[in-house]
Design a protein around this motif. Structure first.
Motif, PDB file in Angstrom:
ATOM      1  N   ALA A 265       0.828  -1.206   0.000  1.00  0.00           N
ATOM      2  CA  ALA A 265       0.000   0.000   0.000  1.00  0.00           C
ATOM      3  C   ALA A 265       0.866   1.261   0.000  1.00  0.00           C
ATOM      4  CB  ALA A 265      -0.927  -0.014   1.213  1.00  0.00           C
ATOM      5  N   GLU A 266       1.919   1.224   0.795  1.00  0.00           N
ATOM      6  CA  GLU A 266       2.811   2.376   0.818  1.00  0.00           C
ATOM      7  C   GLU A 266       3.494   2.573  -0.537  1.00  0.00           C
ATOM      8  OE1 GLU A 266       4.592   5.706   2.439  1.00  0.00           O
ATOM      9  OE2 GLU A 266       2.994   4.433   3.256  1.00  0.00           O
ATOM     10  N   ALA A 267       3.880   1.451  -1.167  1.00  0.00           N
ATOM     11  CA  ALA A 267       4.502   1.555  -2.491  1.00  0.00           C
ATOM     12  C   ALA A 267       3.521   2.099  -3.524  1.00  0.00           C
ATOM     13  CB  ALA A 267       5.033   0.194  -2.925  1.00  0.00           C
ATOM     14  N   TYR A 268       2.255   1.626  -3.490  1.00  0.00           N
ATOM     15  CA  TYR A 268       1.237   2.137  -4.416  1.00  0.00           C
ATOM     16  C   TYR A 268       0.988   3.620  -4.183  1.00  0.00           C
ATOM     17  CZ  TYR A 268      -3.266   2.772  -6.718  1.00  0.00           C
ATOM     18  OH  TYR A 268      -4.281   3.238  -7.503  1.00  0.00           O
ATOM     19  N   LYS A 269       0.960   3.988  -2.915  1.00  0.00           N
ATOM     20  CA  LYS A 269       0.784   5.418  -2.595  1.00  0.00           C
ATOM     21  C   LYS A 269       1.902   6.256  -3.202  1.00  0.00           C
ATOM     22  CE  LYS A 269       0.968   8.520   1.392  1.00  0.00           C
ATOM     23  NZ  LYS A 269       1.083   8.605   2.867  1.00  0.00           N
ATOM     24  N   GLN A 270       3.144   5.785  -2.995  1.00  0.00           N
ATOM     25  CA  GLN A 270       4.263   6.531  -3.558  1.00  0.00           C
ATOM     26  C   GLN A 270       4.209   6.543  -5.090  1.00  0.00           C
ATOM     27  OE1 GLN A 270       6.358   8.317  -1.831  1.00  0.00           O
ATOM     28  NE2 GLN A 270       5.461   7.671   0.142  1.00  0.00           N
ATOM     29  N   GLN A 271       3.766   5.421  -5.685  1.00  0.00           N
ATOM     30  CA  GLN A 271       3.659   5.351  -7.142  1.00  0.00           C
ATOM     31  C   GLN A 271       2.636   6.355  -7.666  1.00  0.00           C
ATOM     32  OE1 GLN A 271       2.493   1.507  -8.537  1.00  0.00           O
ATOM     33  NE2 GLN A 271       2.445   2.103 -10.678  1.00  0.00           N
ATOM     34  N   VAL A 272       1.467   6.409  -7.025  1.00  0.00           N
ATOM     35  CA  VAL A 272       0.432   7.342  -7.463  1.00  0.00           C
ATOM     36  C   VAL A 272       0.901   8.782  -7.293  1.00  0.00           C
ATOM     37  CG1 VAL A 272      -1.898   8.171  -6.972  1.00  0.00           C
ATOM     38  CG2 VAL A 272      -1.430   5.721  -7.055  1.00  0.00           C
ATOM     39  N   ILE A 273       1.552   9.050  -6.169  1.00  0.00           N
ATOM     40  CA  ILE A 273       2.035  10.414  -5.934  1.00  0.00           C
ATOM     41  C   ILE A 273       3.061  10.818  -6.983  1.00  0.00           C
ATOM     42  CG2 ILE A 273       3.324  11.858  -4.330  1.00  0.00           C
ATOM     43  CD1 ILE A 273       1.988  10.363  -2.048  1.00  0.00           C
ATOM     44  N   LEU A 274       4.000   9.902  -7.242  1.00  0.00           N
ATOM     45  CA  LEU A 274       5.032  10.218  -8.232  1.00  0.00           C
ATOM     46  C   LEU A 274       4.440  10.351  -9.633  1.00  0.00           C
ATOM     47  CD1 LEU A 274       7.893   7.867  -6.981  1.00  0.00           C
ATOM     48  CD2 LEU A 274       7.696  10.350  -6.665  1.00  0.00           C
ATOM     49  N   LYS A 275       3.468   9.496  -9.953  1.00  0.00           N
ATOM     50  CA  LYS A 275       2.837   9.590 -11.267  1.00  0.00           C
ATOM     51  C   LYS A 275       2.088  10.911 -11.411  1.00  0.00           C
ATOM     52  CE  LYS A 275      -0.204   7.076 -14.414  1.00  0.00           C
ATOM     53  NZ  LYS A 275      -1.080   5.881 -14.569  1.00  0.00           N
ATOM     54  N   ALA A 276       1.390  11.294 -10.345  1.00  0.00           N
ATOM     55  CA  ALA A 276       0.679  12.578 -10.391  1.00  0.00           C
ATOM     56  C   ALA A 276       1.667  13.743 -10.532  1.00  0.00           C
ATOM     57  CB  ALA A 276      -0.166  12.739  -9.129  1.00  0.00           C
TER      58      ALA A 276
END
Length: 383
Positions: A265-276
């Motif tokens: 979940a933390e990795a997905y959060k970081q992925q979404v943030i970085l993608k945004a």
């Protein structure tokens, strides 16, 4: 020839040489003469005046020697001696060869090193009104010989009665299941404490070392039913232990899964943030270009979007000019039917040219329409 054989032999030892028949010697007469010589007889005393006094002194000396020798006794290594003088306690004696005045002192020896055992058993009534047979055994030793000998009349008997009383009291205040199964150690400890409390006021000079729980069983008439109940209780304990072992085994796995899900979940959060953030950065880079050439930028964005969309599908929609009909080419089905793995289907080149021309015309018309919509959208956003 023997003296009593026939034939005239007169060598009888009981006859003197003069022929007088005197018979065997009289023992009473012999002892009488002996005591007369010692001075104890009532007849005529012998001619020696001091012989009677010497005989009495000799006898007295012999008696004194016998009395002195009889006073020696031995106390063993593991024993202690309690000396009584005319029935009253005098002192203790240690192991070894000792002497006491006979008829004055008496010695009671007590073993103070050996560990003694005393069993006790019987049918007893429990707190829940069930009958059980309990077998116990105590180990004790003597620590004070004088108290063990004289504090009570019968120390071993008193200890036996105290043990029976302690066992019956504890069993009477316990449930049957506790006595037979899981509460045996608690029962043994309670019997030890109760027995110590009973024996201490008597001050018998003994020390109770241990209480051993030998056996506890129900009466023979109901033993089968009790065995089934005990087996069920053992199965219950076994299942509990197995469940606890399974819990200890599965808990680390569950915790690992929880940690892994948290990390994902933390990795997905970081992925979404970085993608945004990447999208924002891309938009910020595109905005000056759009401000400089809006029409060209909208057209390029439209073409890139269509390229991305059509690259992921195997279906082609063709709008023919002037007919108002839509032609559909299922390229995936054509590939499956012809067995082609990769590459284009075998169709006429003119058909492909028509499809290409029609597609380009449709794309031009759609791009002009979409350009208008995009232009209005960007203009609205800029305003």
């Amino acid at each position: 020839m023997a003296w009593n054989e026939p034939g005239g032999n007169n060598n009888d030892p009981w006859k003197n040489r003069g022929g007088r028949d005197q018979g065997p010697p009289d023992l009473d007469e012999v002892f009488k003469k002996f005591f007369d010589k010692l001075g104890f007889g009532g007849g005529k005393k012998p001619s020696g005046k001091g012989f009677g006094g010497i005989g009495a002194g000799l006898i007295a000396g012999i008696l004194v020697v016998i009395w002195f020798i009889s006073g020696f006794y031995t106390v063993k290594e593991a024993e202690r001696g309690v000396v009584l003088r005319f029935g009253e306690f005098s002192h203790f004696v240690e192991p070894g060869l000792r002497w006491k005045p006979t008829f004055v002192d008496s010695v009671e020896t007590v073993n103070v090193r050996s560990i003694r055992t005393m069993p006790s058993s019987g049918f007893m009534l429990t707190e829940d009104e069930n009958v059980v047979r309990v077998d116990m055994e105590i180990q004790y030793r003597v620590i004070e010989p004088f108290k063990y000998t004289f504090a009570v009349d019968d120390p071993d008997g008193s200890l036996r009665h105290a043990l029976d009383s302690a066992i019956r009291y504890v069993v009477g205040h316990s449930r049957m299941d506790d006595v037979l199964t899981r509460g045996r150690e608690q029962t043994r400890q309670r019997v030890f404490e109760e027995l110590t409390g009973i024996v201490t006021p008597y001050d018998m000079g003994i020390d109770v070392l241990e209480v051993n729980f030998k056996d506890a069983r129900p009466p023979e008439e109901v033993k089968a039913s009790f065995d089934d109940a005990i087996a069920a209780q053992e199965d219950e304990q076994r299942f509990i232990r197995e469940a606890e072992a399974y819990a200890r085994e599965i808990e680390p796995t569950a915790r690992g899964r929880v940690n892994r899900m948290g990390q994902e979940a933390e990795a997905y959060k970081q992925q979404v943030i970085l993608k945004a953030r990447g999208e924002v950065a891309r938009f910020e880079e595109l905005l000056p270009q759009y401000a400089a050439a809006p029409q060209v930028t909208r057209q390029r964005l439209y073409l890139e979007a269509l390229e991305e969309i059509y690259s992921k599908t195997s279906k082609v929609m063709v709008d023919t000019d002037g007919t108002g009909n839509m032609m559909y080419l299922p390229l995936d089905k054509i590939l499956e039917r012809q067995g082609v793995s990769g590459g284009l289907p075998l169709v006429p080149s003119n058909a492909l040219e028509g499809v290409r021309g029609t597609t380009q015309s449709n794309q031009s018309g759609n791009s002009s329409q979409n350009s208008g919509r995009t232009s209005s959208r960007f203009s609205d956003g800029r305003n």
